[in-house]
Design an enzyme around this catalytic site. Structure first.
Site, short mmCIF file in Angstrom:
data_model
loop_
_atom_site.label_atom_id
_atom_site.label_comp_id
_atom_site.label_asym_id
_atom_site.label_seq_id
_atom_site.Cartn_x
_atom_site.Cartn_y
_atom_site.Cartn_z
N CYS A 20 0.85 -1.19 0.00
CA CYS A 20 0.00 0.00 0.00
C CYS A 20 0.88 1.23 0.00
O CYS A 20 1.89 1.26 0.71
CB CYS A 20 -0.88 -0.02 1.26
SG CYS A 20 -1.95 1.41 1.40
N GLU A 58 -8.91 -1.08 -2.44
CA GLU A 58 -9.36 0.32 -2.46
C GLU A 58 -10.69 0.48 -1.72
O GLU A 58 -10.90 1.46 -1.01
CB GLU A 58 -9.47 0.85 -3.89
CG GLU A 58 -8.16 0.86 -4.67
CD GLU A 58 -6.97 1.42 -3.88
OE1 GLU A 58 -7.15 2.41 -3.14
OE2 GLU A 58 -5.87 0.86 -3.98
N HIS A 89 -10.01 0.74 1.88
CA HIS A 89 -9.58 2.10 2.25
C HIS A 89 -10.78 3.00 2.54
O HIS A 89 -10.76 3.81 3.47
CB HIS A 89 -8.79 2.75 1.10
CG HIS A 89 -7.32 2.50 1.15
ND1 HIS A 89 -6.52 2.89 2.20
CD2 HIS A 89 -6.48 1.90 0.26
CE1 HIS A 89 -5.25 2.55 1.95
NE2 HIS A 89 -5.21 1.93 0.79
NI NI Z 1 -3.56 1.12 -0.18
#
Ligand code: NI
Length: 169
Positions: free
Chosen positions: A92, A135, A138
């Site tokens: 990441c 994603e 996130h």
């Molecule tokens: Ni990431």
């Protein structure tokens, strides 16, 4: 404009994001800037909280900028289907130099809106399926280290603490 990438430790990364409501020029500028920032950082995905903006928005390009059609804007994305399994190393941009094996579905279908607000569905496999999951995590305030064993996660946290003390994080 290239945004600096927010690193692990900033609370914006661990906060669930509010939905995108306005699909205006400002949003399109933001997605362009997110692509630019992602390419500059050599990533294949970037979520808005990683540039300090708490918004349910991410960009993905598993071709790393080589194929224009591979640019995907995910506004308000949700996973509507997942199947299979893959276990690969994942990293990441908010945790530079740390990697770990994470189990993800092999096939993932997302429903999302593009930068103009148009709803679409897309099926991804392998790296693209992994990028969708990473994603979307996130956007819920979850980082890939949450999928690692507690032992591995604590090891990474301790290393980051040391780096921070040394002014290198
Ligand atoms: Ni990431």
């Amino acid at each position: 404009m290239i945004y600096p990438i927010i690193k692990y430790g900033n609370e914006v990364l661990e906060r669930p994001t509010p939905r995108v409501e306005k699909f205006d020029d400002e949003l399109r500028k933001l997605t362009d800037d997110m692509f630019e920032s992602m390419y500059a950082a050599r990533g294949v995905g970037l979520a808005a909280p990683q540039v300090g903006i708490s918004l349910r928005l991410a960009v993905v390009d598993v071709s790393s900028g080589k194929t224009p059609e591979a640019r995907i804007v995910l506004a308000n994305p949700e996973i509507i289907h997942a199947e299979g399994e893959q276990r690969e190393e994942e990293g990441c941009l908010s945790l530079p130099n740390f990697r770990g094996n994470v189990m993800r579905p092999m096939f993932v279908t997302v429903r999302a809106q593009d930068a103009t607000g148009q709803t679409f569905e897309m099926r991804g496999e392998q790296l693209l399926a992994r990028a969708f999951c990473h994603e979307l995590d996130h956007l819920d305030g979850t980082l890939f280290i949450q999928h690692l064993s507690m032992l591995k996660r604590d090891l990474i946290r301790r290393k980051i603490k040391k780096l921070r003390k040394a002014g290198e994080w």
